[in-house]
Structure formats: structure tokens, C-alpha cells
Design a protein around this motif. Structure first.
Motif, short mmCIF file in Angstrom:
data_model
loop_
_atom_site.label_atom_id
_atom_site.label_comp_id
_atom_site.label_asym_id
_atom_site.label_seq_id
_atom_site.Cartn_x
_atom_site.Cartn_y
_atom_site.Cartn_z
N ASP A 70 0.83 -1.21 0.00
CA ASP A 70 0.00 0.00 0.00
C ASP A 70 0.87 1.27 0.00
O ASP A 70 0.47 2.30 -0.55
N ALA A 125 0.87 3.97 -3.11
CA ALA A 125 0.56 5.37 -2.82
C ALA A 125 1.65 6.31 -3.34
O ALA A 125 1.38 7.35 -3.95
N HIS A 185 1.45 9.08 -6.69
CA HIS A 185 1.77 10.51 -6.62
C HIS A 185 2.92 10.87 -7.55
O HIS A 185 2.89 11.91 -8.21
N LYS A 212 3.14 10.49 1.38
CA LYS A 212 2.08 9.70 0.73
C LYS A 212 2.28 8.21 1.02
O LYS A 212 1.33 7.48 1.26
N GLY A 264 -0.16 5.53 2.92
CA GLY A 264 -0.48 4.21 2.38
C GLY A 264 -0.27 3.12 3.43
O GLY A 264 -1.12 2.26 3.65
#
Ligand SMILES: Cc1ncc(COP(=O)(O)O)c(C=O)c1O
Length: 405
Positions: free
Chosen positions: A47, A51, A55, A277, A281
């Protein structure tokens, strides 16, 4: 050369230096075993990768708020609710470049030059240096009974007119010791009564063994208002094996968090938005990797404890958590630096000298690597230290010969 007073007094991080040494030796082709490491070897949670990649793919990577992006603050607020049963607001949270920066800016926000910050010994190598960076003084507190478990009277004896703060790190780097609920209750109460800042460095709080559960410092606080001087530190480095992402955080009262954000804003403008980010995640994603890491580490700890039993002269307290143990090798050599150097030179095993953590005669041994590394590392150490060892040892096709007694 005219360097500043601070520059002259700060020493290089011994653990980072060891990582460099391991890399150099490996590059030369030496079969090094790194038992000095401070990072889990498991993969970063998917995750987090998804993430950060999402981005990155926008190709618009910009400045972000210096104290953390809203999504990360939200994830930290949720984390605080889940693990500390405490509801906090965005103004109570700051995200930093690792727990390291969160602790550093907290100290800069609360310490004046010449003031003192106390921490139990053995302590994380960076606390004394961070105090120096503030022009302040780090004061180690040794448990009177010689254990890794301080009592409140040990702390009380070291508190003086210049004491402003206490740092507690449990489970502890380097000992793996988790302090008792009684100690938590005593220290929170003591700091409230004496109006001292209390920094709880909880970076390892989910990496506990033998069924132990994290202890929540807020359970013992009488003051949960905006006057509270309790600052809780955490991060993704250890629990999610995301050391290279450099994301940590602090939760505290609004005023101190605002001061920390101001300091951080001028230091670094905050951590990279990409890495934040990724932390979002990890924090909001599937959590199974944390438990699987914890179980692996518990198993590794058991293996290391069994192997250490085969030494006649080593004393070790079984760690309650983290991925370190702090073993007393003073029967072999009282100067931990000398012993650590000897082990690198003779059998290419890297350990961290106990002196760096405030206790001579000890070595910090990490069990965050593979079982094979742990087994081979300890076996090599035993060969080097046990006078009854055979004269030769083969590492692959390399023959080592004992030319020492
Ligand atoms: C006790 C302790 N606190 C804080 C940190 C810093 O962690 P981070 O990687 O989040 O800066 C470490 C890392 O080794 C640690 O051992």
C-alpha cells in the motif's frame, strides 16, 4: 579550522558509521555479517508503494505544509485513536523526517542552552547528541540495581534545577527492555507534578514479544488538556520496515507542536510529500505486515537467546521487544569498542559497542536479519572468543586461523 563549538562536540552516529563500514567491506567481497543493524529486512507494505507511485506518476511533486500533509495528519490522528485511545486534533500533530527529526525539533522547542534532559541508560545513541545540538545537556540515568529497568527514584535522584525534560524509550534500544506499567504510571505522575516535559519515544511500541501489549502513557495522565507536557513520538521506520522513507511524527499540545512546526519549517520545509504519501499508504493500508514482522522478530530473538547460551562468559537479559539485545561481554573484554573492532577484524562480524549506549562491556546485537545470519554471526563470534575453539574456521573457501589466544 574554525568550526563551531557544536560541530566540534558532535560525533558521527556510530550505527550509521557501521552501516557504511559493512557496505565498504561487502564491496571488497568480504563475507561480512551485520549484527549491528537497526532496520528490519522485510519488504515495504504494498500500500505504501502504490501510494508513492501514484503521486510520482502525477509528475507534480511540490512543496507541502512543513508540518505534514493533511492526509498524513489524519492517518496519525486515527493511529493515535486506535493505539492510544485518544482523540487529538490536527493542531496536535506534526509529521517529520523520521522519528529522529520529530525528537530533535521537540527538544529544540523545549530546551534552552545549559538545561538538562534525562533518559534512562542504556539509551539510544542520538539522545546525547541531540541535547548537544540544542546547547543543552543530556543526563543518563542508571538503574541503581544494575538492571535495564529504571525506577522512579533513580530518575528523581538526577532531577535538578536545570532539568526540563525526560525521554523514555520502551521497548528500549538497545536493551529490548519494556518498562513496567508501574514505571509508566510513576514517570507520568512525576513529570506532571514536577512540570517536566515527558517525551515518550514509542518507535518500537508494536514490536513486542511473549504476548506483551503496548503500554499507553495517556492512561496514567491526569492532565489531558492543552497544558499537558506529554509528547508521544512514533513513525513508520521500524514497524513497517520503512527506514529509508524517513517519516515519523509527534503528538503533543498545540503550542509545542506549533513551535516544532516553525522550527522544522526553517530547517527542512518538512518531509518530502512523496514519502508522506507512502506513509499514509502504510498507515491506512493492510496491517498484516506488522504482525508478521513482529512474529519473525520474536522467533529471531529466541534463536539468538539460545545461541548466546552456548557462551560461558556472556550475560544477557531476554528482550521484551525491538530487534536488539544488549549482552554483557565484559568477561571477554571490558572495552566494548576494542571488542567490536576485534570481531570485525578477526571474523567480519559487525556489532555496536555498548559504550555508545552508555554501558561499557556490552555489545548490541541485532536480530533483524535472517536466521542464517544470526546463527553464522554468533558462531563466528564464539569461535573468535572461546579459547577452546579449533584453530581454524572456514567461511566459504576462506580459511581463518586463530593467531590470538
Ligand atoms: C529509540 C529510537 N528512536 C528513534 C529512532 C529514529 O527512527 P526514525 O528512522 O523514524 O528516524 C530510532 C532509530 O534507530 C530509535 O532506535
Amino acid at each position: 579550522m574554525s568550526l563551531s563549538h557544536i560541530a566540534k562536540t558532535i560525533s558521527a552516529s556510530p550505527t550509521l558509521k557501521l552501516n557504511e563500514k559493512a557496505a565498504i567491506l561487502r564491496e571488497k567481497g568480504d563475507p561480512v555479517i551485520h549484527l549491528g543493524g537497526g532496520e528490519p529486512k522485510s519488504k515495504v507494505p504494498m500500500d505504501a508503494i502504490i501510494a508513492i507511485a501514484a503521486h510520482l506518476n502525477t509528475a507534480e511533486i511540490r512543496y507541502a505544509p512543513a508540518d505534514g500533509i493533511p492526509a498524513l495528519k489524519k492517518a496519525i490522528i486515527r493511529y493515535t485513536e486506535e493505539f492510544y485511545n485518544r482523540k487529538v486534533n490536527v493542531e496536535n500533530v506534526i509529521a517529520s523526517g523520521g522519528a529522529k527529526q520529530a525528537i530533535m525539533v521537540a527538544l529544540q522547542a523545549i530546551l534552552n542552552p545549559q538545561e538538562e534532559v534525562l533518559y534512562p541508560a542504556p539509551y539510544w545513541v542520538s539522545y546525547p547528541e541531540m541535547a548537544k545540538l540544542c546547547g543543552a545537556i543530556g543526563v543518563p540515568v542508571y538503574a541503581e540495581d544494575g538492571t535495564f529497568y529504571p525506577r522512579i527514584k533513580d530518575i528523581e535522584m538526577k532531577v535538578g534545577p536545570y532539568t526540563r525534560a525526560v525521554i523514555i524509550n520502551s521497548p528500549n534500544n538497545p536493551s529490548g527492555a519494556m518498562y513496567s506499567e508501574e514505571f509508566y504510571s510513576d514517570i507520568v505522575d512525576f513529570c506532571e507534578r514536577r512540570e517536566l516535559w515527558l517525551i515518550m519515544d514509542d518507535i518500537y511500541h508494536r514490536l513486542l514479544f511473549d504476548g506483551k501489549k503496548p503500554i499507553n502513557c495517556y492512561n496514567y495522565a491526569k492532565d489531558l488538556t492543552e497544558n499537558s507536557k506529554l509528547i508521544v513520538i512514533n513513525g513508520v521506520s521500524k514497524q513497517y520496515a520503512m527506514t529509508g522513507f524517513r517519516i515519523g511524527w509527534a503528538v503533543g499540545n498545540k503550542k509545542v507542536i506549533e513551535a516544532m512546526a516553525n522550527i522544522q519549517g526553517h530547517q527542512t520545509s518538512g518531509p518530502s510529500v512523496l514519502l508522506q504519501k507512502a506513509a499514509v499508504g502504510a498507515l491506512n493500508g493492510i496491517q498484516s505486515s506488522v504482525e508478521s514482522l513482529r512474529m519473525t522478530l520474536e522467533n529471531n530473538r529466541n534463536v539468538m537467546m539460545d545461541l548466546l547460551k552456548s557462551f560461558d562468559g556472556v550475560n544477557v537479559t531476554k528482550p521484551d521487544g525491538t530487534f536488539y539485545c544488549f549482552a554483557d561481554f565484559s568477561n571477554y573484554e571490558k572495552k566494548s569498542n576494542k571488542l567490536s573492532e576485534f570481531l570485525i577484524d578477526k571474523v567480519m562480524v559487525l556489532t555496536v559497542p555498548g559504550g555508545e549506549f552508555g554501558l561499557e562491556g556490552y555489545l548490541r546485537l541485532s536480530y533483524c536479519g535472517t536466521i542464517k545470519e544470526i546463527q553464522e554471526g554468533i558462531e563466528r563470534m564464539k569461535w573468535a572468543l572461546d579459547p577452546n575453539s579449533p584453530n581454524e574456521l572456514y567461511i566459504g573457501d576462506r580459511k581463518l586461523v586463530r593467531d590470538w589466544s
